[in-house]
Design a protein around this motif. Structure first.
Motif, PDB file in Angstrom:
ATOM      1  N   LEU A   1     -10.680   9.429   0.392  1.00 49.00           N
ATOM      2  CA  LEU A   1     -10.811   9.360  -1.060  1.00 49.00           C
ATOM      3  C   LEU A   1     -11.006   7.906  -1.467  1.00 49.00           C
ATOM      4  CD1 LEU A   1     -10.627  11.065  -3.711  1.00 49.00           C
ATOM      5  CD2 LEU A   1      -8.241  10.334  -3.841  1.00 49.00           C
ATOM      6  N   ALA A   2     -12.070   7.642  -2.233  1.00 47.69           N
ATOM      7  CA  ALA A   2     -12.312   6.308  -2.786  1.00 47.69           C
ATOM      8  C   ALA A   2     -11.529   6.182  -4.085  1.00 47.69           C
ATOM      9  CB  ALA A   2     -13.802   6.096  -3.036  1.00 47.69           C
ATOM     10  N   VAL A   3     -10.749   5.116  -4.201  1.00 46.91           N
ATOM     11  CA  VAL A   3      -9.919   4.928  -5.390  1.00 46.91           C
ATOM     12  C   VAL A   3     -10.076   3.506  -5.917  1.00 46.91           C
ATOM     13  CG1 VAL A   3      -8.212   6.628  -4.645  1.00 46.91           C
ATOM     14  CG2 VAL A   3      -7.864   4.222  -4.095  1.00 46.91           C
ATOM     15  N   SER A   4      -9.836   3.376  -7.208  1.00 44.45           N
ATOM     16  CA  SER A   4      -9.806   2.080  -7.868  1.00 44.45           C
ATOM     17  C   SER A   4      -8.366   1.748  -8.221  1.00 44.45           C
ATOM     18  CB  SER A   4     -10.659   2.121  -9.143  1.00 44.45           C
ATOM     19  OG  SER A   4     -10.460   0.953  -9.916  1.00 44.45           O
ATOM     20  N   VAL A   5      -7.987   0.481  -8.024  1.00 45.25           N
ATOM     21  CA  VAL A   5      -6.619   0.043  -8.322  1.00 45.25           C
ATOM     22  C   VAL A   5      -6.678  -1.145  -9.275  1.00 45.25           C
ATOM     23  CG1 VAL A   5      -4.417  -0.738  -7.391  1.00 45.25           C
ATOM     24  CG2 VAL A   5      -5.869   0.773  -6.019  1.00 45.25           C
ATOM     25  N   PRO A   6      -6.521  -0.933 -10.571  1.00 45.64           N
ATOM     26  CA  PRO A   6      -6.476  -2.067 -11.503  1.00 45.64           C
ATOM     27  C   PRO A   6      -5.116  -2.769 -11.427  1.00 45.64           C
ATOM     28  CG  PRO A   6      -6.208  -0.001 -12.683  1.00 45.64           C
ATOM     29  CD  PRO A   6      -6.451   0.365 -11.248  1.00 45.64           C
ATOM     30  N   PHE A   7      -5.093  -4.064 -11.578  1.00 43.79           N
ATOM     31  CA  PHE A   7      -3.838  -4.809 -11.578  1.00 43.79           C
ATOM     32  C   PHE A   7      -4.022  -6.065 -12.402  1.00 43.79           C
ATOM     33  CE2 PHE A   7      -6.234  -5.992  -7.790  1.00 43.79           C
ATOM     34  CZ  PHE A   7      -6.259  -7.386  -7.848  1.00 43.79           C
ATOM     35  N   SER A   8      -2.916  -6.662 -12.834  1.00 45.45           N
ATOM     36  CA  SER A   8      -2.988  -7.860 -13.677  1.00 45.45           C
ATOM     37  C   SER A   8      -2.524  -9.115 -12.955  1.00 45.45           C
ATOM     38  CB  SER A   8      -2.155  -7.654 -14.952  1.00 45.45           C
ATOM     39  OG  SER A   8      -0.824  -7.305 -14.619  1.00 45.45           O
ATOM     40  N   THR A   9      -1.701  -8.942 -11.908  1.00 44.80           N
ATOM     41  CA  THR A   9      -1.216 -10.108 -11.166  1.00 44.80           C
ATOM     42  C   THR A   9      -1.262  -9.815  -9.672  1.00 44.80           C
ATOM     43  OG1 THR A   9       1.097  -9.371 -11.153  1.00 44.80           O
ATOM     44  CG2 THR A   9       0.377 -10.685 -13.050  1.00 44.80           C
ATOM     45  N   LEU A  10      -1.242 -10.883  -8.876  1.00 43.27           N
ATOM     46  CA  LEU A  10      -1.210 -10.722  -7.427  1.00 43.27           C
ATOM     47  C   LEU A  10       0.046  -9.981  -6.993  1.00 43.27           C
ATOM     48  CD1 LEU A  10      -2.302 -11.329  -4.589  1.00 43.27           C
ATOM     49  CD2 LEU A  10      -1.118 -13.548  -4.707  1.00 43.27           C
ATOM     50  N   LYS A  11       1.152 -10.257  -7.653  1.00 45.25           N
ATOM     51  CA  LYS A  11       2.414  -9.596  -7.320  1.00 45.25           C
ATOM     52  C   LYS A  11       2.298  -8.084  -7.520  1.00 45.25           C
ATOM     53  CE  LYS A  11       7.354  -9.559  -8.466  1.00 45.25           C
ATOM     54  NZ  LYS A  11       8.420 -10.156  -9.334  1.00 45.25           N
ATOM     55  N   GLU A  12       1.640  -7.679  -8.623  1.00 45.37           N
ATOM     56  CA  GLU A  12       1.473  -6.248  -8.891  1.00 45.37           C
ATOM     57  C   GLU A  12       0.604  -5.598  -7.814  1.00 45.37           C
ATOM     58  OE1 GLU A  12      -0.041  -3.204 -12.439  1.00 45.37           O
ATOM     59  OE2 GLU A  12      -0.431  -5.358 -12.601  1.00 45.37           O
ATOM     60  N   TRP A  13      -0.472  -6.278  -7.421  1.00 45.32           N
ATOM     61  CA  TRP A  13      -1.339  -5.728  -6.376  1.00 45.32           C
ATOM     62  C   TRP A  13      -0.587  -5.570  -5.055  1.00 45.32           C
ATOM     63  CZ3 TRP A  13      -4.559  -3.054  -3.880  1.00 45.32           C
ATOM     64  CH2 TRP A  13      -5.002  -3.410  -2.603  1.00 45.32           C
ATOM     65  N   LEU A  14       0.185  -6.580  -4.661  1.00 47.75           N
ATOM     66  CA  LEU A  14       0.927  -6.503  -3.405  1.00 47.75           C
ATOM     67  C   LEU A  14       1.957  -5.383  -3.436  1.00 47.75           C
ATOM     68  CD1 LEU A  14       1.445 -10.327  -2.691  1.00 47.75           C
ATOM     69  CD2 LEU A  14      -0.160  -8.744  -1.567  1.00 47.75           C
ATOM     70  N   SER A  15       2.562  -5.165  -4.604  1.00 48.83           N
ATOM     71  CA  SER A  15       3.535  -4.078  -4.755  1.00 48.83           C
ATOM     72  C   SER A  15       2.858  -2.719  -4.610  1.00 48.83           C
ATOM     73  CB  SER A  15       4.230  -4.184  -6.113  1.00 48.83           C
ATOM     74  OG  SER A  15       5.100  -3.096  -6.327  1.00 48.83           O
ATOM     75  N   ILE A  16       1.682  -2.562  -5.247  1.00 47.25           N
ATOM     76  CA  ILE A  16       0.942  -1.305  -5.144  1.00 47.25           C
ATOM     77  C   ILE A  16       0.487  -1.085  -3.704  1.00 47.25           C
ATOM     78  CG2 ILE A  16      -1.186  -0.113  -5.843  1.00 47.25           C
ATOM     79  CD1 ILE A  16      -0.895  -1.479  -8.578  1.00 47.25           C
ATOM     80  N   GLN A  17      -0.023  -2.131  -3.073  1.00 47.63           N
ATOM     81  CA  GLN A  17      -0.482  -2.022  -1.692  1.00 47.63           C
ATOM     82  C   GLN A  17       0.643  -1.569  -0.767  1.00 47.63           C
ATOM     83  OE1 GLN A  17      -1.418  -5.766   0.264  1.00 47.63           O
ATOM     84  NE2 GLN A  17      -3.156  -4.832   1.328  1.00 47.63           N
ATOM     85  N   LYS A  18       1.824  -2.146  -0.931  1.00 43.18           N
ATOM     86  CA  LYS A  18       2.972  -1.769  -0.099  1.00 43.18           C
ATOM     87  C   LYS A  18       3.360  -0.312  -0.325  1.00 43.18           C
ATOM     88  CE  LYS A  18       7.735  -3.102   0.980  1.00 43.18           C
ATOM     89  NZ  LYS A  18       8.859  -4.036   0.650  1.00 43.18           N
ATOM     90  N   ALA A  19       3.328   0.130  -1.601  1.00 41.93           N
ATOM     91  CA  ALA A  19       3.692   1.513  -1.915  1.00 41.93           C
ATOM     92  C   ALA A  19       2.698   2.489  -1.302  1.00 41.93           C
ATOM     93  CB  ALA A  19       3.778   1.704  -3.424  1.00 41.93           C
TER      94      ALA A  19
END
Length: 239
Positions: free
Chosen positions: A164-182
């Motif tokens: 599945l191709a997905v898009s992940v919007p984020f506002s900060t690097l910290k938010e992206w790293l948190s989403i990636q880990k989850a």
């Protein structure tokens, strides 16, 4: 085929109805007292039991629970850091012949992975068994039913993986790293490829086992949501 997705914790709201009277936090609610003896911490569906203190009593009552008051159920789930509320409404009555106790149980889940649909079961017992013993049997059967239902819903067949191709919007690097880990912690996701990343969005290919609905449900058990908007699948952090 087997299930491995762990449910978010569920807070159990045990309502007892007897002789037309509803009880939840009252001291005479033996149904709630017996539920406290069921830990449910070793399976795929962790169960949390509310304290029944003043905060609980002002937040939700028995009638609110059986009416499915979603705001109040959501509030008490948040209070106990649970992803869902499980309303277990037990009703005691006599059989038509008057020689048995009948226990009707209505089971409704509200919250992550829940649809608000009610499942029912009925148990019966001769007077010799006693009401407390019948209620204890009802708690055990309901706990197993909830666990088995979750397993059936998340049963996976390890054949060809989906992607599945997905898009992940984020506002900060910290938010992206948190989403990636989850995302990496979701059991049914075999691999995650980062296709593109910019200052405010990442595009991923998720390789997963099971169905797209099971993937959506598994992601909902984390701090994320997966939804489709105008043909694009988007993962967001829960606010």
């Amino acid at each position: 085929p087997f299930a491995e997705t762990l449910s978010t914790p569920m807070v159990v709201i045990p309502v007892l109805e007897q002789s037309g009277t509803l009880s939840l936090w009252e001291d005479n609610n033996i149904w709630r007292k017996i539920w406290h003896q069921l830990t449910g911490l070793n399976g795929l569906v962790p169960l949390v039991h509310p304290l029944g203190d003043l905060g609980d009593k002002t937040m939700i009552g028995a009638q609110h629970a059986i009416n499915g008051d979603k705001q109040r159920l959501n509030d008490i789930a948040k209070r106990y850091k649970a992803g869902a509320a499980l309303v277990v409404h037990a009703s005691l009555r006599l059989s038509a012949g008057g020689d048995q106790n009948i226990l009707d149980i209505l089971i409704t889940r509200y919250g992550a992975g829940g649809t608000g649909q009610t499942q029912t079961m009925t148990l019966s017992a001769p007077f010799s068994e006693g009401v407390p013993q019948l209620l204890a049997r009802g708690v055990g059967d309901t706990g197993r039913f909830v666990e088995d239902s979750w397993k059936r819903e998340n049963l996976m067949d390890y054949g060809e993986p989906g992607v599945l191709a997905v898009s992940v919007p984020f506002s900060t690097l910290k938010e992206w790293l948190s989403i990636q880990k989850a995302v990496e912690g979701v059991a049914i996701i075999e691999r995650m490829d980062v296709v593109l990343i910019s200052r405010d969005e990442a595009r991923l290919n998720l390789y997963y086992m099971g169905t797209a609905r099971q993937l959506e449900l598994a992601i909902e058990q984390t701090s994320l949501t997966l939804s489709e908007q105008q043909g694009v699948w988007i993962i967001r952090a829960v606010e």
